[in-house]
Scaffold this motif. Structure first.
Motif, mmCIF file in Angstrom:
data_model
loop_
_atom_site.group_PDB
_atom_site.id
_atom_site.type_symbol
_atom_site.label_atom_id
_atom_site.label_comp_id
_atom_site.label_asym_id
_atom_site.label_seq_id
_atom_site.Cartn_x
_atom_site.Cartn_y
_atom_site.Cartn_z
ATOM 1 N N ARG A 64 0.861 -1.192 0.000
ATOM 2 C CA ARG A 64 0.000 0.000 0.000
ATOM 3 C C ARG A 64 0.891 1.234 0.000
ATOM 4 O O ARG A 64 1.659 1.447 0.939
ATOM 5 C CB ARG A 64 -0.897 -0.029 1.238
ATOM 6 C CG ARG A 64 -1.525 1.308 1.612
ATOM 7 C CD ARG A 64 -2.686 1.686 0.724
ATOM 8 N NE ARG A 64 -3.441 2.779 1.326
ATOM 9 C CZ ARG A 64 -3.301 4.069 1.002
ATOM 10 N NH1 ARG A 64 -2.438 4.430 0.080
ATOM 11 N NH2 ARG A 64 -4.033 4.977 1.603
ATOM 12 N N VAL A 69 -4.606 0.992 5.583
ATOM 13 C CA VAL A 69 -4.830 -0.250 4.831
ATOM 14 C C VAL A 69 -6.284 -0.702 4.942
ATOM 15 O O VAL A 69 -6.591 -1.884 4.790
ATOM 16 C CB VAL A 69 -3.875 -1.362 5.313
ATOM 17 C CG1 VAL A 69 -2.439 -1.043 4.936
ATOM 18 C CG2 VAL A 69 -3.991 -1.594 6.815
ATOM 19 N N ASN A 86 2.785 -1.308 4.325
ATOM 20 C CA ASN A 86 2.375 0.080 4.136
ATOM 21 C C ASN A 86 3.626 0.953 4.188
ATOM 22 O O ASN A 86 4.740 0.436 4.291
ATOM 23 C CB ASN A 86 1.318 0.512 5.154
ATOM 24 C CG ASN A 86 1.841 0.589 6.567
ATOM 25 O OD1 ASN A 86 2.929 0.076 6.880
ATOM 26 N ND2 ASN A 86 1.088 1.196 7.445
#
Length: 399
Positions: A64, A69, A86
């Protein structure tokens, strides 16, 4: 479960426009960007909603390009042994700048003043006179000497704290889980609130920088508002749901809260008195998008090539220096004797362990084992099969 032994070419799929600088990290002979792939090795995503997606058996990682998320089915990924990355901190400067911008602008009634000035279009030579007569309606206040309360001292909150001090504000912060790295970077002039109620009672401005969890949902609610000074300004550039919208609407109406600035507007917020709705611009800078894309793709590249993990939201961080030896990377249930069983499986093939790391996170754990011997291709499928037969194994990769 999936393993792709002697995995030379890796397919990456993107679900949003990922900055070219990030994709350049993967532009070599070992990677193919294929957005039509039904079974990629990894997916790079920004805000695309993945909850209804079916994942191929070859998918090993989702990156991501951003911090949140919520658009990714993390639990489903964990059950399948798919690492979700992330990029915390990659967009921190962009968000920090917008927080400070709106902090000052709301204090000076800049948004209302600009909107009013626009209504004078067509008044011709009278505009200057009308401006002078009407500006008294937008008298604001300076932030110098005021107290800024910061809830959450992560990558963004800590930057806001240090810069607010440079703007001659007093800063009080609440974060019972502050990391050692952040603590080292934080100015000693930031006052630590031992209880969040202390922050509520002392702050002229409050900015929120925590993730949305069951513990933080509605952290600004009727009870919290009861502790606040009159006319406090509340800024939310973190997550929708951290502020109870019914309670904040009442507080704005009766003047207990002077302004509510949020990056997550909806129909109800747009109707609120003295609510300033920013159209989710916190991380919307060219620099932030590039930083997030580069960080996300580097993390995926490192994981696919070495098994090392950093900034995963569902796997434990784990790192083992990569020396080119065969590496067995196993995601498994966090149960007793798992490492022993893995070691036994490897010794059954008369292989020696050169190095190993084991890290756990809640109910799951991740183990990487480097093999000291030269390993022929016939050994690998048998070793993989034997490890998969161990109860509690989620996924296996041999790198």
């Amino acid at each position: 479960m999936s393993t792709k032994i002697l995995d030379n070419t890796k397919t990456i799929k993107t679900l949003n426009n990922i900055a070219e600088s990030g994709l350049n990290v993967l532009k070599n002979a070992e990677y193919t960007i294929d957005n039509d792939s039904e079974n990629p090795d990894a997916i790079a995503v920004r805000s695309f909603n993945m909850h209804s997606m079916e994942f191929g058996t070859n998918l090993k990682a989702i990156a991501r390009a951003g911090a949140g998320v919520n658009n990714i089915p993390v639990d489903k990924c964990t059950e399948k042994g798919i690492v979700v990355f992330n990029t915390p901190g990659a967009n921190a400067n962009a968000v920090k700048e917008l927080v400070l911008t709106t902090l000052i602008a709301s204090s000076r009634n800049l948004f209302d003043g600009i909107a009013w000035a626009k209504t004078l279009e067509g008044e011709g030579e009278e505009v200057a006179k009308l401006i002078e007569a009407g500006k008294k309606n937008f008298v604001g206040k300076e932030i110098k000497g005021k107290t800024l309360g910061i809830i959450g001292l992560g990558a963004i909150g800590s930057l806001v704290a240090n810069d607010a001090l440079d703007l001659d504000m007093d800063v009080i912060a609440y974060d019972p889980f502050i990391s050692v790295d952040i603590a080292w970077s934080l100015s000693r002039n930031v006052h630590r609130a031992m209880a969040i109620e202390e922050l509520f009672a002392k702050s002229d401005y409050i900015t929120i920088h925590v993730p949305l969890t069951e513990d933080t949902k509605g952290i600004i609610n009727e009870k919290a508002i009861s502790f606040l000074k009159p006319d406090v300004h509340i800024l939310n550039f973190s997550r929708n749901g951290l502020v109870d919208e019914k309670d904040i609407a009442v507080a704005l109406e009766n003047g207990k809260v002077g302004k509510y600035i949020t990056d997550f507007p909806n129909e109800d917020i747009l109707k609120m008195k003295n609510a300033i709705a920013i159209p989710h611009l916190g991380a919307s800078t060219n620099e932030a998008e590039e930083n997030c894309a580069i960080m996300a793709t580097y993390q995926v590249k490192n994981y696919l090539e070495t098994g090392n993990i950093k900034n995963s939201v569902n796997f434990p961080n784990a790192s083992l220096p990569y020396t080119g030896k065969r590496r067995v990377a196993v995601f498994h249930r966090n149960v007793p004797n798992m490492v022993g069983q893995l070691s036994s499986a490897i010794s059954d093939y008369k292989l020696n362990i050169a190095d190993m790391v084991n890290r756990s996170r809640g109910d799951y754990a991740y183990t990487m084992i480097d093999i000291d011997n030269k390993v022929n291709g016939e050994t690998l499928p048998g070793l993989e099969k034997k490890i998969k037969e161990i109860d509690g194994i989620v996924s296996v990769r041999i790198i």
